[in-house]
Design a protein around this motif. Structure first.
Motif, PDB file in Angstrom:
ATOM      1  N   GLU A   1      29.273  45.344  30.162  1.00 49.06           N
ATOM      2  CA  GLU A   1      29.286  44.357  29.077  1.00 49.06           C
ATOM      3  C   GLU A   1      30.579  43.553  29.075  1.00 49.06           C
ATOM      4  O   GLU A   1      30.567  42.339  28.847  1.00 49.06           O
ATOM      5  N   ILE A   2      31.692  44.224  29.338  1.00 50.96           N
ATOM      6  CA  ILE A   2      32.984  43.532  29.411  1.00 50.96           C
ATOM      7  C   ILE A   2      32.972  42.542  30.570  1.00 50.96           C
ATOM      8  O   ILE A   2      33.407  41.393  30.431  1.00 50.96           O
ATOM      9  N   ALA A   3      32.465  42.971  31.714  1.00 51.78           N
ATOM     10  CA  ALA A   3      32.391  42.097  32.885  1.00 51.78           C
ATOM     11  C   ALA A   3      31.586  40.847  32.570  1.00 51.78           C
ATOM     12  O   ALA A   3      31.995  39.726  32.909  1.00 51.78           O
ATOM     13  N   SER A   4      30.462  41.018  31.917  1.00 54.54           N
ATOM     14  CA  SER A   4      29.617  39.884  31.558  1.00 54.54           C
ATOM     15  C   SER A   4      30.326  38.949  30.585  1.00 54.54           C
ATOM     16  O   SER A   4      30.304  37.730  30.746  1.00 54.54           O
ATOM     17  N   ARG A   5      30.987  39.528  29.593  1.00 55.15           N
ATOM     18  CA  ARG A   5      31.669  38.738  28.559  1.00 55.15           C
ATOM     19  C   ARG A   5      32.826  37.933  29.130  1.00 55.15           C
ATOM     20  O   ARG A   5      33.068  36.801  28.729  1.00 55.15           O
ATOM     21  N   LEU A   6      33.558  38.524  30.092  1.00 57.70           N
ATOM     22  CA  LEU A   6      34.751  37.870  30.643  1.00 57.70           C
ATOM     23  C   LEU A   6      34.493  37.201  32.001  1.00 57.70           C
ATOM     24  O   LEU A   6      35.432  36.717  32.628  1.00 57.70           O
ATOM     25  N   PHE A   7      33.220  37.193  32.437  1.00 58.66           N
ATOM     26  CA  PHE A   7      32.850  36.569  33.707  1.00 58.66           C
ATOM     27  C   PHE A   7      33.607  37.197  34.877  1.00 58.66           C
ATOM     28  O   PHE A   7      34.175  36.505  35.717  1.00 58.66           O
ATOM     29  N   LEU A   8      33.614  38.530  34.899  1.00 57.53           N
ATOM     30  CA  LEU A   8      34.285  39.290  35.951  1.00 57.53           C
ATOM     31  C   LEU A   8      33.278  40.241  36.588  1.00 57.53           C
ATOM     32  O   LEU A   8      32.219  40.503  36.021  1.00 57.53           O
ATOM     33  N   GLY A   9      33.629  40.804  37.729  1.00 61.96           N
ATOM     34  CA  GLY A   9      32.825  41.849  38.334  1.00 61.96           C
ATOM     35  C   GLY A   9      33.132  43.184  37.675  1.00 61.96           C
ATOM     36  O   GLY A   9      34.219  43.375  37.121  1.00 61.96           O
ATOM     37  N   GLU A  10      32.167  44.103  37.746  1.00 61.71           N
ATOM     38  CA  GLU A  10      32.391  45.428  37.143  1.00 61.71           C
ATOM     39  C   GLU A  10      33.562  46.149  37.800  1.00 61.71           C
ATOM     40  O   GLU A  10      34.327  46.846  37.126  1.00 61.71           O
ATOM     41  N   GLY A  11      33.721  45.992  39.099  1.00 55.86           N
ATOM     42  CA  GLY A  11      34.836  46.615  39.800  1.00 55.86           C
ATOM     43  C   GLY A  11      36.175  46.097  39.303  1.00 55.86           C
ATOM     44  O   GLY A  11      37.134  46.861  39.164  1.00 55.86           O
ATOM     45  N   THR A  12      36.223  44.816  39.030  1.00 49.93           N
ATOM     46  CA  THR A  12      37.450  44.206  38.507  1.00 49.93           C
ATOM     47  C   THR A  12      37.771  44.790  37.133  1.00 49.93           C
ATOM     48  O   THR A  12      38.921  45.130  36.835  1.00 49.93           O
ATOM     49  N   VAL A  13      36.746  44.937  36.311  1.00 46.78           N
ATOM     50  CA  VAL A  13      36.951  45.522  34.980  1.00 46.78           C
ATOM     51  C   VAL A  13      37.436  46.965  35.119  1.00 46.78           C
ATOM     52  O   VAL A  13      38.365  47.380  34.415  1.00 46.78           O
ATOM     53  N   ARG A  14      36.839  47.727  36.038  1.00 47.78           N
ATOM     54  CA  ARG A  14      37.291  49.106  36.259  1.00 47.78           C
ATOM     55  C   ARG A  14      38.768  49.131  36.634  1.00 47.78           C
ATOM     56  O   ARG A  14      39.523  49.990  36.169  1.00 47.78           O
ATOM     57  N   ASN A  15      39.188  48.188  37.468  1.00 43.06           N
ATOM     58  CA  ASN A  15      40.603  48.113  37.846  1.00 43.06           C
ATOM     59  C   ASN A  15      41.484  47.817  36.637  1.00 43.06           C
ATOM     60  O   ASN A  15      42.547  48.425  36.468  1.00 43.06           O
ATOM     61  N   TYR A  16      41.057  46.868  35.805  1.00 47.83           N
ATOM     62  CA  TYR A  16      41.824  46.552  34.600  1.00 47.83           C
ATOM     63  C   TYR A  16      41.929  47.774  33.696  1.00 47.83           C
ATOM     64  O   TYR A  16      42.992  48.075  33.157  1.00 47.83           O
ATOM     65  N   VAL A  17      40.807  48.485  33.514  1.00 46.12           N
ATOM     66  CA  VAL A  17      40.806  49.668  32.659  1.00 46.12           C
ATOM     67  C   VAL A  17      41.764  50.723  33.213  1.00 46.12           C
ATOM     68  O   VAL A  17      42.583  51.285  32.480  1.00 46.12           O
TER      69      VAL A  17
END
Length: 70
Positions: free
Chosen positions: A23-39
């Motif tokens: 959901e975060i990836a979709s909201r911020l127009f990022l890939g899920e892997g990128t979001v995992r890295n940010y987290v």
């Protein structure tokens, strides 16, 4: 929050809202892997163990107010 980038702050705020990585990836127009890295990065920077701790930290430290002042 001084150690966090603005994008990490946005991710943290969305974690506090209860969103999943997808959901975060979709909201911020990022890939899920990128979001995992940010987290992973923000957990490390804040010395937290998991998303629940991150969400609690964000709420306790009023992340919404910090984001509004940017």
């Amino acid at each position: 929050f001084a150690e966090l980038t603005s994008q990490e702050m946005r991710v943290l705020a969305l974690i506090a809202d209860g969103l999943t990585n997808r959901e975060i990836a979709s909201r911020l127009f990022l890939g899920e892997g990128t979001v995992r890295n940010y987290v992973s990065n923000l957990l490390s920077k804040l010395n937290l163990s998991n998303r629940a701790e991150a969400a609690a930290f964000a709420v306790q430290h009023h992340i919404k107010e910090h984001l509004a002042s940017e």
